[in-house]
Every structure is written in C-alpha cells, then in structure tokens.
Design a protein around this motif. Structure first.
Motif, mmCIF file in Angstrom:
data_model
loop_
_atom_site.group_PDB
_atom_site.id
_atom_site.type_symbol
_atom_site.label_atom_id
_atom_site.label_comp_id
_atom_site.label_asym_id
_atom_site.label_seq_id
_atom_site.Cartn_x
_atom_site.Cartn_y
_atom_site.Cartn_z
ATOM 1 N N GLU A 155 0.809 -1.222 0.000
ATOM 2 C CA GLU A 155 0.000 0.000 0.000
ATOM 3 C C GLU A 155 0.843 1.272 0.000
ATOM 4 O O GLU A 155 0.310 2.364 -0.175
ATOM 5 N N ASP A 158 3.761 3.862 -1.313
ATOM 6 C CA ASP A 158 4.582 4.343 -2.439
ATOM 7 C C ASP A 158 5.459 5.462 -1.894
ATOM 8 O O ASP A 158 5.047 6.622 -1.799
ATOM 9 N N VAL A 190 2.901 8.501 -0.800
ATOM 10 C CA VAL A 190 1.461 8.264 -0.664
ATOM 11 C C VAL A 190 1.237 6.859 -0.112
ATOM 12 O O VAL A 190 1.881 5.894 -0.540
ATOM 13 N N TRP A 191 0.346 6.790 0.816
ATOM 14 C CA TRP A 191 -0.119 5.494 1.355
ATOM 15 C C TRP A 191 -1.564 5.319 0.898
ATOM 16 O O TRP A 191 -2.425 6.143 1.232
ATOM 17 N N THR A 192 -1.857 4.265 0.138
ATOM 18 C CA THR A 192 -3.196 4.026 -0.393
ATOM 19 C C THR A 192 -3.854 2.887 0.382
ATOM 20 O O THR A 192 -3.447 1.730 0.266
ATOM 21 N N GLU A 219 -11.682 3.588 -1.142
ATOM 22 C CA GLU A 219 -10.227 3.720 -1.134
ATOM 23 C C GLU A 219 -9.838 5.112 -0.654
ATOM 24 O O GLU A 219 -10.484 6.105 -0.994
ATOM 25 N N HIS A 220 -8.770 5.175 0.127
ATOM 26 C CA HIS A 220 -8.344 6.456 0.704
ATOM 27 C C HIS A 220 -6.843 6.618 0.530
ATOM 28 O O HIS A 220 -6.063 5.763 0.967
ATOM 29 N N ARG A 221 -6.444 7.710 -0.138
ATOM 30 C CA ARG A 221 -5.016 8.013 -0.288
ATOM 31 C C ARG A 221 -4.570 8.951 0.823
ATOM 32 O O ARG A 221 -5.202 9.986 1.056
ATOM 33 N N LEU A 240 -5.825 15.612 -3.030
ATOM 34 C CA LEU A 240 -4.599 15.097 -2.426
ATOM 35 C C LEU A 240 -3.556 16.191 -2.190
ATOM 36 O O LEU A 240 -2.942 16.248 -1.120
#
Length: 404
Positions: free
Chosen positions: A252, A254, A259-261, A272-274, A375
């Motif tokens: 999850e 990157d 970014v954590w997805t 889904e939450h970034r 974001l």
C-alpha cells in the motif's frame, strides 16, 4: 350481523391501491400499505387486548378464502381459543437465538471483514442472552427493554448498536412471516419515548489530548523504543485510524510519491483512501522498511511474531499505560486533536480537514460529481500538522500553515 359482513366487493379487493384499512366486516380487513402491498388481517379482542392476525397476501389469498379464514378465527374465539395461539401451534417458530445465528450466516458477505460479523453476533449473545431462548413471536417491548436497560447509560455506544441489531433480527423475522405487527426494538416513535435520548447520555467520544499538548506527547513518544511507539507516531501524523495503520502492508506504500493508499475493504466507509505522507512519516517508514525485506505483503508495523503478523491493538494500550496515559487518551482521539487544531488554528477549508479524516463531504449529489480527493491540498495540511507536532520545530503555526 349479516348486514355487517361481506362489505367489500371482490373487484375492489383486487384493485384498491389507496393506502388504508378497508373493513369487510366481522373483523376482516384489507390493509393497503403506502408501498402498494395488500394483505388480509383479522382484528380481534382477546381478554381486553386488541390484536391483529395476518391471513395472507391479498395477491395470493382471494377474498373468499380470507373470509373463510376469518370465520374460522371467529369460531375459535367463540370456543374460548385465542386464534393467534392456535395459528402458532400449527407451525414451528424459531427462537431468537437460532434465527439470529442463521441471519448472520445468510448475510455474512455484507461485512467487509470477519471482525464486524463477530461483533454483530457476540454483542447479541452477550447483551441479548435472555432473548435467545424466546420464540420470535413472543418477544415484546418489555423484553427488549430488559435487555437494553442494564447497559443503556453505562455503555451507550454498545447499547445503541445492540438495539439496532435486535431490531434488524426482528425485522427479518417479520419478513419471514414469523412475526406480525410493529417491531418492539424500533427507536423512533417507540423506544425513544421509554429510554433517555442519546444526547442526554455520555456521548462515547474517544478520549483525546488537547492539540496544544500533542508536541510534548510526541517528544515523550520519540524517547521510547519499540514498534508501538513508531506506529503510534505514524498514526498521529497521518490522522488515520489505528486499525488502518496496524493493518497497513508495504504493497500500500509508495515512498517515491509519498502516498499510502488504503484499499476500500480496510476503510470504515468502504472507499479507497489516499494518505499523503509527510517528511517525518516517511522517515518512520524508512526506519521499519528493512524488517520487511522484499515482501510486499508484510505488515509495515509488524508484531513480535514476524512481518506477516500485525501489531495488535493491545500494544498501543500497553504503550499508553507505560506513558501514564492509560484511560486519559486513546489512539483514535488524536484524530479529534488534529481536527480541533485544523479548525482553530489554520484557515484550511473545512472540507480538506474532513477529507484528511476520510469523512464523507457534501451530500450524495455533490459526492457523485466530485471526482478528485484533493490530495495536493490535503498534503499541505498534513505537512503543516507534522510541523506543528514536531517538538523540535521553532515555528508551530505560521503563515505557511494557514492554507492561504
């Protein structure tokens, strides 16, 4: 008596669509609901109490058969037999416990994880234990109140959930034909007249630290070794839920894009939450990255049994106890600290702060047209929060933290 019977014309019984209760005489009624469904009901009085007995759907049972069934019910009353009791005796009605267990099994696919299914079942087993051996059609308001009253004021959050779950089981029982009449666990217009309103009870908010105390708490946190301390700081800096952090895997993350997805199946709202990662959050990930090796499915914050086991919720509780904060605050409470800080000390838009918390923003129509997740704007707010939380920062909230 003859003039009072058979008031309805056969054609009217088939075509009437206006909601209401239409008398045929002798206690037989055609009941048309606002949704358009039509059913036969026999209304009678037994030992001073008025009761309704369903005689079947008007789309299946013709008027002539409904009249026969009503006549049979009147005969039972004349012979001193309650027709509802006679009807129940002729069929098998399951107990609340058996039906609730079967319902959980039938709808288990609707829960995102096994934990939610277990919570639904375990709360009914514990707090509705007295209902479990009862036949579904014997449960009345007094029985539901007996189950709820012991926890209604002492544990309002759980009590509210238990009430809703009892209501759902009894609604399903009615849909199966095991019950008739109103749901005794219904809140609006029923139990809300018999129990204190939620606004009059302890609200059940998670204990939170005032945002002014967060930097000193982080300083104390950084002085402590262990995975739990790193995971809790990461939780605070990302304004995430502790369960989302403890369940995070390297697949999850990157780090290149910072970014954590979080996938939809791990989010409370099912979307889904970034999560933008601040410099310090990325540093924390750098400290634990070596533990995973090349295993993308490894947990970011593993438990003591290896990278394929997650850190437990008890690890946070133990950490807070060592810090002397047991019962004073909770990991989830830092989301409130973040929200208060954003609302009181910055001029970032409310929607941006709410989106950082993965809360739904706007009504359904607005959300349908909203394609982005802001974001870049959320990254600015999270970076500002990180600077505020840094115990070594000389500048806590400056112009660059205001979103202007």
């Amino acid at each position: 008596m003859a003039r009072q019977l058979h008031r309805l014309a056969p054609r009217a019984a088939l075509t009437t669509s206006v909601p209401g209760r239409y008398a045929d005489g002798g206690g037989l009624y055609l009941v048309v609901s606002p949704s358009g469904s039509r059913k036969w009901v026999f209304r009678f009085r037994w030992k001073g109490r008025l009761s309704d007995m369903g005689l079947g759907s008007a789309t299946v049972v013709p008027l002539s058969r409904a009249r026969e069934r009503a006549a049979e019910a009147r005969l039972s009353i004349a012979e001193g037999v309650n027709p509802l009791v006679a009807k129940r005796a002729g069929r098998s009605i399951p107990t609340f416990g058996v039906f609730a267990d079967d319902l959980v099994e039938a709808v288990k696919s609707q829960w995102r994880n096994a934990k939610h299914q277990k919570q639904f079942q375990s709360t009914l087993e514990r707090h509705a234990a007295d209902l479990r051996p009862m036949r579904l059609d014997d449960i009345e308001t007094t029985h539901v109140l007996d189950a709820l009253k012991p926890i209604w004021t002492s544990n309002p959050e759980t009590a509210s959930r238990v009430r809703g779950r009892i209501e759902r089981v009894l609604d399903a029982a009615k849909a199966k034909g095991y019950r008739s009449g109103e749901n005794p666990a219904r809140w609006k217009g029923h139990l809300d007249q018999l129990l204190p309103k939620r606004s009059q009870l302890t609200r059940g908010h998670h204990a939170a630290l005032p945002f002014s105390d967060v930097p000193s708490f982080i300083q104390d946190l950084r002085s402590r070794d262990g995975m739990a301390a790193l995971a809790l700081e990461f939780t605070i800096l990302t304004a995430a839920r502790s369960g989302e952090v403890r369940g995070a895997t390297w697949a999850e993350i990157d780090l290149t894009k910072a970014v954590w997805t979080v996938p939809a199946n791990r989010m409370k709202a099912g979307r889904e939450h970034r999560v933008p990662l601040s410099k310090r959050a990325a540093e924390i990930l750098g400290q634990v990255e070596a533990l995973a090796g090349d295993d993308s499915e490894a947990f970011v914050f593993p438990g003591p049994k290896g990278s394929r086991t997650s850190l437990s919720d008890a690890a946070f509780s133990a950490l807070l106890k060592r810090m002397g904060k047991d019962g004073v605050l909770t990991p989830h409470g830092f989301r409130s600290s973040f929200r208060d800080w954003a609302g009181e000390t910055t001029t970032f838009p409310r929607d941006v702060a709410e989106m950082c918390l993965a809360h739904a923003v706007g009504d359904m129509t607005e959300r349908a047209y909203r394609r982005g997740d802001a974001l870049s704007k959320r990254r600015e707010l999270i970076d500002a929060w990180c600077r505020y939380c840094d115990p070594g920062a000389s500048e806590l909230v400056g112009d660059r933290d205001t979103g202007e």
